[in-house]
Design a protein around this motif. Structure first.
Motif, PDB file in Angstrom:
ATOM      1  N   ALA A  99       4.401  -4.874   1.732  1.00 38.71           N
ATOM      2  CA  ALA A  99       3.790  -6.009   1.039  1.00 38.71           C
ATOM      3  C   ALA A  99       4.769  -6.634   0.047  1.00 38.71           C
ATOM      4  N   GLU A 100       4.575  -7.907  -0.192  1.00 34.29           N
ATOM      5  CA  GLU A 100       5.386  -8.616  -1.178  1.00 34.29           C
ATOM      6  C   GLU A 100       5.244  -7.944  -2.549  1.00 34.29           C
ATOM      7  N   GLY A 101       6.365  -7.854  -3.266  1.00 32.50           N
ATOM      8  CA  GLY A 101       6.348  -7.281  -4.599  1.00 32.50           C
ATOM      9  C   GLY A 101       6.541  -5.785  -4.649  1.00 32.50           C
ATOM     10  N   GLU A 102       6.685  -5.136  -3.483  1.00 31.92           N
ATOM     11  CA  GLU A 102       6.865  -3.685  -3.456  1.00 31.92           C
ATOM     12  C   GLU A 102       8.341  -3.276  -3.443  1.00 31.92           C
ATOM     13  N   ASP A 103       9.235  -4.257  -3.595  1.00 31.96           N
ATOM     14  CA  ASP A 103      10.665  -3.946  -3.605  1.00 31.96           C
ATOM     15  C   ASP A 103      11.100  -3.592  -5.033  1.00 31.96           C
ATOM     16  N   ASP A 104      10.834  -2.328  -5.397  1.00 31.89           N
ATOM     17  CA  ASP A 104      11.138  -1.875  -6.759  1.00 31.89           C
ATOM     18  C   ASP A 104      12.311  -0.897  -6.790  1.00 31.89           C
ATOM     19  N   GLY A 105      12.922  -0.623  -5.630  1.00 34.92           N
ATOM     20  CA  GLY A 105      14.058   0.281  -5.596  1.00 34.92           C
ATOM     21  C   GLY A 105      13.702   1.747  -5.622  1.00 34.92           C
ATOM     22  N   ALA A 106      12.399   2.064  -5.581  1.00 33.50           N
ATOM     23  CA  ALA A 106      11.952   3.454  -5.593  1.00 33.50           C
ATOM     24  C   ALA A 106      11.303   3.769  -4.245  1.00 33.50           C
ATOM     25  N   TYR A 107      11.799   4.810  -3.586  1.00 36.51           N
ATOM     26  CA  TYR A 107      11.312   5.189  -2.261  1.00 36.51           C
ATOM     27  C   TYR A 107      10.082   6.080  -2.443  1.00 36.51           C
ATOM     28  N   GLY A 108       8.913   5.434  -2.463  1.00 36.36           N
ATOM     29  CA  GLY A 108       7.677   6.165  -2.689  1.00 36.36           C
ATOM     30  C   GLY A 108       6.786   6.182  -1.468  1.00 36.36           C
ATOM     31  N   SER A 109       5.493   6.360  -1.701  1.00 36.16           N
ATOM     32  CA  SER A 109       4.542   6.521  -0.606  1.00 36.16           C
ATOM     33  C   SER A 109       4.404   5.248   0.230  1.00 36.16           C
ATOM     34  N   LYS A 110       4.399   4.083  -0.424  1.00 34.57           N
ATOM     35  CA  LYS A 110       4.237   2.838   0.324  1.00 34.57           C
ATOM     36  C   LYS A 110       5.456   2.542   1.187  1.00 34.57           C
ATOM     37  N   THR A 111       6.624   2.819   0.644  1.00 35.83           N
ATOM     38  CA  THR A 111       7.850   2.603   1.433  1.00 35.83           C
ATOM     39  C   THR A 111       7.903   3.566   2.611  1.00 35.83           C
ATOM     40  N   THR A 112       7.507   4.808   2.379  1.00 33.72           N
ATOM     41  CA  THR A 112       7.485   5.791   3.462  1.00 33.72           C
ATOM     42  C   THR A 112       6.548   5.344   4.580  1.00 33.72           C
ATOM     43  N   ALA A 113       5.359   4.884   4.213  1.00 34.25           N
ATOM     44  CA  ALA A 113       4.403   4.430   5.224  1.00 34.25           C
ATOM     45  C   ALA A 113       4.953   3.219   5.985  1.00 34.25           C
ATOM     46  N   ALA A 114       5.628   2.306   5.262  1.00 36.88           N
ATOM     47  CA  ALA A 114       6.191   1.123   5.913  1.00 36.88           C
ATOM     48  C   ALA A 114       7.298   1.505   6.897  1.00 36.88           C
ATOM     49  N   VAL A 115       8.139   2.452   6.511  1.00 38.40           N
ATOM     50  CA  VAL A 115       9.209   2.906   7.400  1.00 38.40           C
ATOM     51  C   VAL A 115       8.629   3.566   8.640  1.00 38.40           C
ATOM     52  N   ARG A 116       7.582   4.337   8.478  1.00 41.50           N
ATOM     53  CA  ARG A 116       6.940   4.978   9.631  1.00 41.50           C
ATOM     54  C   ARG A 116       6.381   3.938  10.594  1.00 41.50           C
ATOM     55  N   ALA A 322      -5.264  18.825  -7.711  1.00 39.46           N
ATOM     56  CA  ALA A 322      -5.030  20.263  -7.840  1.00 39.46           C
ATOM     57  C   ALA A 322      -3.574  20.647  -7.628  1.00 39.46           C
ATOM     58  N   LEU A 323      -2.893  19.973  -6.689  1.00 35.63           N
ATOM     59  CA  LEU A 323      -1.521  20.359  -6.347  1.00 35.63           C
ATOM     60  C   LEU A 323      -0.484  19.298  -6.729  1.00 35.63           C
ATOM     61  N   ARG A 324      -0.927  18.254  -7.407  1.00 34.21           N
ATOM     62  CA  ARG A 324      -0.047  17.146  -7.780  1.00 34.21           C
ATOM     63  C   ARG A 324       0.672  16.596  -6.543  1.00 34.21           C
ATOM     64  N   ALA A 325      -0.042  16.561  -5.448  1.00 34.94           N
ATOM     65  CA  ALA A 325       0.526  16.078  -4.191  1.00 34.94           C
ATOM     66  C   ALA A 325       0.481  14.556  -4.138  1.00 34.94           C
ATOM     67  N   THR A 326       1.284  14.013  -3.237  1.00 37.75           N
ATOM     68  CA  THR A 326       1.245  12.581  -2.942  1.00 37.75           C
ATOM     69  C   THR A 326       0.724  12.433  -1.517  1.00 37.75           C
ATOM     70  N   THR A 327      -0.257  11.581  -1.349  1.00 35.09           N
ATOM     71  CA  THR A 327      -0.835  11.390  -0.018  1.00 35.09           C
ATOM     72  C   THR A 327      -0.758   9.926   0.380  1.00 35.09           C
ATOM     73  N   ILE A 328      -0.532   9.701   1.657  1.00 37.68           N
ATOM     74  CA  ILE A 328      -0.509   8.347   2.216  1.00 37.68           C
ATOM     75  C   ILE A 328      -1.445   8.342   3.410  1.00 37.68           C
ATOM     76  N   TYR A 329      -2.488   7.554   3.329  1.00 37.79           N
ATOM     77  CA  TYR A 329      -3.427   7.475   4.451  1.00 37.79           C
ATOM     78  C   TYR A 329      -3.249   6.138   5.158  1.00 37.79           C
ATOM     79  N   ASP A 330      -2.973   6.186   6.446  1.00 39.69           N
ATOM     80  CA  ASP A 330      -2.817   4.986   7.272  1.00 39.69           C
ATOM     81  C   ASP A 330      -4.036   4.891   8.186  1.00 39.69           C
ATOM     82  N   SER A 331      -4.942   3.984   7.848  1.00 40.41           N
ATOM     83  CA  SER A 331      -6.175   3.869   8.631  1.00 40.41           C
ATOM     84  C   SER A 331      -5.919   3.328  10.033  1.00 40.41           C
TER      85      SER A 331
END
Length: 350
Positions: A99-116, A322-331
């Motif tokens: 999405a527009e505006g997600e280019d922040d230079g940090a490879y996080g959950s949204k970038t991972t989902a986009a690459v997938r 509980a585990l400080r996990a990061t989750t990405i759900y792709d519907s």
């Protein structure tokens, strides 16, 4: 007058003697006729030239060009930061995967989902890591495939069937009939199976037929080995969504899929999960389920954890809390990507 008569008589005699002294004419040979039973054979015609079929040249299929990975690209992945990540993000935005505006230079959950999503659409190995092959396709392939949102087919209006008289007696199926198991076949998420089994669905949840849980740290789809009627088979852990669209899974199945996770259930109904350096205790109280992490009570939002039919079901919010996990759900892909860092590893914001 006598002289003239004498001259004429002399000429006549001379002509008569000339004729008698000439050569006699020869007999002309007569052609011998063929016997009546012999017929003249016609001269055979020269054999006609046989048309030789001309072979039609067949065009050889042109192999799809492949792009050799450019070894000059530096791999960027989960939790990386910097200009390399920013460059990947901008290209993903250009192609519609981010999405527009997600280019922040940090490879996080949204970038991972986009690459997938990009990797899947472009025939690459899907792991969410922007390696050399992924970046070569992203930046250099003239035939790169842009993002295409999934289309939802229109719902057909059912045509009422004509009324037919009811049969006088309906046949009764015997127990020996081969009847499908409830919840099996299309509703049962499977990877490699030798048999099928029913999947219990708690009230208020919807089973995802193609649901999968992916351990984001390695990109592997989680599977588990179970036994039914003495036959072992492998399947994916079941994945549901609740009424607000959040993914829900069985705690027992999830723990069985991850090697360094251990789940113990006491006879009194206390569930103890040891995972990523954390100890999570879940017990039933008069007011509901209580959750403690490393000896401290943790408040959970409604629906994050529930007990149903003797099993504990957790949402992605439970894992994040509980585990400080990061989750990405792709519907669209019905997949949940799970990143769990060990407790001893320092974490940074996405």
């Amino acid at each position: 007058m006598d002289f003239l008569k004498t001259l004429l008589a002399y000429v006549a005699l001379t002509v008569a003697f000339s004729v008698q002294e000439g050569p006699l004419p020869q007999d002309v040979p007569t052609p011998t006729p063929l016997p009546p039973n012999v017929t003249a054979s016609p001269i055979p015609n020269a054999p006609a030239a046989t048309d030789v079929p001309t072979a039609t040249p067949t065009a050889s299929p042109i192999p799809e060009p492949t792009i050799t990975p450019n070894m000059g690209y530096r791999t960027v992945q989960w939790q990386d930061r910097g200009s390399g990540v920013l460059k990947v993000q901008k290209k993903l935005i250009e192609l519609g995967y981010l999405a527009e505006g997600e280019d922040d230079g940090a490879y996080g959950s949204k970038t991972t989902a986009a690459v997938r999503r990009f990797q899947k659409a472009n025939g690459l190995s899907v792991d969410g890591i922007a390696g050399q092959a992924t970046q070569t396709r992203l930046f250099e392939d003239p035939n790169v495939v842009p993002y295409s949102p999934p289309t939802v087919p229109p719902t057909a209006t059912p045509t009422p069937a004509p009324e037919t008289p009811a049969p006088s007696a309906a046949p009764t199926a015997s127990p020996a009939d081969d009847l499908p198991l409830p919840g099996a076949s299309g509703d049962f998420p499977v990877d490699t199976v030798t048999t099928e089994a029913p999947v219990y669905t708690p009230e208020g949840l919807t089973l995802l037929p193609n649901g999968s849980i992916i351990l984001g740290n390695g990109g592997a789809t989680l599977t588990m080995t179970v036994t039914q009627d003495g036959v072992g088979y492998t399947r994916r852990p079941s994945l549901w969504v609740n009424t607000v669209g959040s993914p829900v899974m069985s705690l027992r199945e999830l723990a069985a899929c991850i090697d360094d996770w251990q789940l113990d259930v006491s006879e009194s109904g206390v569930w103890v999960l040891s995972a990523a350096g954390y100890t999570v205790v879940i017990r039933e109280t008069d007011s509901g389920l209580s959750v403690m992490v490393d000896g401290s009570a943790v408040a959970m939002e409604s629906g994050a954890v529930r007990l149903d039919n003797g099993e504990v079901y957790i949402s992605d919010m439970f894992l994040r809390t509980a585990l400080r996990a990061t989750t990405i759900y792709d519907s669209d892909e019905q997949s949940l990507i799970l990143f769990v860092r060990n407790k001893s590893v320092s974490t940074s914001a996405d």
